[in-house]
Every structure is written in C-alpha cells, then in structure tokens.
Design a protein around this motif. Sequence first.
Motif, PDB file in Angstrom:
ATOM      1  N   GLY A  83       7.761 -13.732  -8.766  1.00  0.00           N
ATOM      2  CA  GLY A  83       6.916 -12.551  -8.676  1.00  0.00           C
ATOM      3  C   GLY A  83       6.440 -12.169 -10.061  1.00  0.00           C
ATOM      4  O   GLY A  83       6.997 -12.622 -11.063  1.00  0.00           O
ATOM      5  N   PRO A 113       3.335 -12.874  -5.404  1.00  0.00           N
ATOM      6  CA  PRO A 113       3.112 -11.430  -5.336  1.00  0.00           C
ATOM      7  C   PRO A 113       2.971 -10.831  -6.736  1.00  0.00           C
ATOM      8  O   PRO A 113       3.761 -11.134  -7.631  1.00  0.00           O
ATOM      9  CB  PRO A 113       4.359 -10.899  -4.625  1.00  0.00           C
ATOM     10  CG  PRO A 113       5.387 -11.971  -4.790  1.00  0.00           C
ATOM     11  CD  PRO A 113       4.649 -13.267  -4.876  1.00  0.00           C
ATOM     12  N   ASP A 134      -1.829  -6.460  -6.038  1.00  0.00           N
ATOM     13  CA  ASP A 134      -1.753  -6.025  -4.646  1.00  0.00           C
ATOM     14  C   ASP A 134      -1.000  -4.709  -4.476  1.00  0.00           C
ATOM     15  O   ASP A 134      -0.850  -4.229  -3.345  1.00  0.00           O
ATOM     16  CB  ASP A 134      -1.093  -7.124  -3.802  1.00  0.00           C
ATOM     17  CG  ASP A 134      -1.953  -8.372  -3.728  1.00  0.00           C
ATOM     18  OD1 ASP A 134      -3.184  -8.228  -3.587  1.00  0.00           O
ATOM     19  OD2 ASP A 134      -1.418  -9.491  -3.828  1.00  0.00           O
ATOM     20  N   TRP A 251       8.876  -3.031  -4.855  1.00  0.00           N
ATOM     21  CA  TRP A 251       7.767  -3.525  -4.033  1.00  0.00           C
ATOM     22  C   TRP A 251       7.816  -5.049  -3.917  1.00  0.00           C
ATOM     23  O   TRP A 251       7.593  -5.598  -2.834  1.00  0.00           O
ATOM     24  CB  TRP A 251       6.430  -3.098  -4.632  1.00  0.00           C
ATOM     25  CG  TRP A 251       5.271  -3.615  -3.815  1.00  0.00           C
ATOM     26  CD1 TRP A 251       4.744  -3.053  -2.689  1.00  0.00           C
ATOM     27  CD2 TRP A 251       4.535  -4.822  -4.044  1.00  0.00           C
ATOM     28  NE1 TRP A 251       3.725  -3.833  -2.195  1.00  0.00           N
ATOM     29  CE2 TRP A 251       3.571  -4.928  -3.019  1.00  0.00           C
ATOM     30  CE3 TRP A 251       4.594  -5.813  -5.019  1.00  0.00           C
ATOM     31  CZ2 TRP A 251       2.672  -5.985  -2.940  1.00  0.00           C
ATOM     32  CZ3 TRP A 251       3.704  -6.870  -4.943  1.00  0.00           C
ATOM     33  CH2 TRP A 251       2.751  -6.959  -3.916  1.00  0.00           C
ATOM     34  N   THR A 254       9.952  -6.319  -1.211  1.00  0.00           N
ATOM     35  CA  THR A 254       9.394  -6.260   0.149  1.00  0.00           C
ATOM     36  C   THR A 254       8.539  -7.481   0.450  1.00  0.00           C
ATOM     37  O   THR A 254       8.160  -7.706   1.601  1.00  0.00           O
ATOM     38  CB  THR A 254       8.545  -4.991   0.345  1.00  0.00           C
ATOM     39  OG1 THR A 254       7.367  -5.064  -0.473  1.00  0.00           O
ATOM     40  CG2 THR A 254       9.341  -3.744  -0.003  1.00  0.00           C
ATOM     41  N   LYS A 255       8.223  -8.253  -0.600  1.00  0.00           N
ATOM     42  CA  LYS A 255       7.415  -9.461  -0.444  1.00  0.00           C
ATOM     43  C   LYS A 255       8.275 -10.724  -0.532  1.00  0.00           C
ATOM     44  O   LYS A 255       7.753 -11.824  -0.760  1.00  0.00           O
ATOM     45  CB  LYS A 255       6.312  -9.501  -1.496  1.00  0.00           C
ATOM     46  CG  LYS A 255       5.350  -8.328  -1.417  1.00  0.00           C
ATOM     47  CD  LYS A 255       4.659  -8.279  -0.057  1.00  0.00           C
ATOM     48  CE  LYS A 255       3.752  -7.070   0.070  1.00  0.00           C
ATOM     49  NZ  LYS A 255       3.082  -7.025   1.402  1.00  0.00           N
TER      50      LYS A 255
END
Length: 324
Positions: A83, A113, A134, A251, A254-255
């Motif tokens: 990420g 992400p 995003d 966040w 969550t991906k």
Amino acid sequence: MAMRADDLIDRRRLRRKLTFWRVAALAIAAICLASAAAWMLREDFGAAAADHIAKVRIEGTITEDEELLERLETIRESRSVKGVILSIDSPGGTTAGGEAIFDQVRKLAADKPVVAQVGTLAASAGYMIATASDHIVARKSSIVGSIGVLVQFPDVTGLMDKIGVKLEEVKSSPLKAEPSPFNPTTDEERAMVRSMILDSYDWFVGLVAERRPLTRSEATALADGSIFTGRQALQKKLVDELGGESEAIGWLSTKGVDGKLEVIEWKAKSDSWFLSSEALAGAAARLMGLPDHGAGLLKELGGERLFLDGLLSVWQPENAVWGD
C-alpha cells in the motif's frame, strides 16, 4: 656508523606493523562504506525484501519532477509494497507538473491502494495530486483547496520610462511573445491568456468532479480559488476523513493491507547523506558562518518559488511566509 643487526630487525618489525595497520585501516574504511551504502539503499528503496507500506513525501513547489515519477513507478513495480501513503504538504506549482504526478499516481493506484495524507497544506496542484489517490485524510487545521489556474507576468514599462530605456522589436504577428513585461498589455493579449487559463481551469475542475463525490456544478462552486480548513473540506467532500498517518493506515487495512506492516519512506535517491541538497546547503551555510537552519534561507534564495514557467496552480497569498 654501521647499524647493529638488532636495530635493523626492530626497524623492519616497525615497518611491518605500520603496513599492517594501514591495511587494517583501509579494510575498516571499506567495510564502513559498504555498510553505509547498504543502509542507504535500504532507505532509498524501502527495504524491498520485506513487505511494507511505502510512504512518499510530496512537499514544496510542484514541478515536473522526473525523479519522483520514476520513484512512483518503481513503487508500482515493487512486489513488497502492499500500500502507499502520499504525504502532501504543498502550496501547488506548475499545472503541467501537477498533471504529470497526478497521472503517475493514478497509474500506481490501478495496482496498489493509495491514500493521501495532507499535512499543513494541499492547495492548487497539491490538491490536484491528492485527488489522484482513492482516499484523502487531512488534519482538522490543514489548508485545502485553492482550485484554479493563473498566469503572472510583470509590467516594467514604468521603470523603463524612468531610466530612459526603449525596446525595439520586429515580430511576425501582434501576439507573438505576448504578453511581455516590456510592453503594456492589450485587450487582445489579455483575451488570449484568459482563454488559455479558462481551458486549463475547465480541465482542473473536471478532475475534481471526476475524482470526488461531487457533481460538476458542485465542483465549480468550490473552484473559485477559496481555501478551506480540513474540517470545512470534509463537509464540502473535498477530503474523506480527518486525522493523520494512523487513519491513513486504517483505510489501507480496509483494502486488504495488513495494518501492522512497517511504514517505510521511499526517499529521493539524492537524499543520501553525503549527496543530499540539504546536507550540501547546510555545509555551505556553516562555511558562511550561518547556523544549520541557514540552509533553509539559502534554499529560498535559490529562487525556487520566484519564477515558474507555464500555467500555475499555486496558492500564493500576499506576504505569505514560506516554509518547508
């Protein structure tokens, strides 16, 4: 007087010891350099052998930064990066520079992400880059917005009149090389520049409307050059969440990114300790008798923000005090 055999033996022994310590010193120096190089490679390339979250700082005035674009592409290709956090603290810069980084971040986000974490400021082209992620996280007191485009040029005709200087020129058409600081700007020239600005402005607003949960009319209403606090930006849907790096990591989790992964900053290659511009500026400051923080003054004297070519997307309030 002939030297005794014992003296010759002692001298040869001393020479051998001296040679040994010289070789040992060179070996130790080589080991230190190799260790430093390995450490710097780990810092520069984010310890690519281990899974981690990559952090990239986008700070200061934005221009077309080839090194940054290459670094983002390397992160995209790295299997160990799970990420990405874009740490943004920028008043903006050239519109073309913001566009180039925006496109590269979108390419990166197609594979991994990406979340933007706003520090003090993400304005103009800085906000443009944030919208490429995003998810946008900002502090409550962060400054966000200043959506728009401008062109600035001086008018020195009054000064030329005072000092008795006249400019002679021959050109193929009236609008060639206009507007010019050496001639009063005509209505036709202003119309040409305004048409160019409005076209880029329309494109910028389109990006915001596309990337944010806003209609075109809502994005246009916010794109009057206004700036907002993080709290206001959240209400206006310019950011998604208030907080800092921990919220950005939340966040990412969550991906499908493990929130316990180490966050490693991928620095510019020139940030190596013996080659960094900050280190060189610091050394220069000390040579001139300035304290270490004088390096920041030298950087500003370099004119980084004085002249930017092309269309600008930059928040530049009058009498602003710039800082990194």
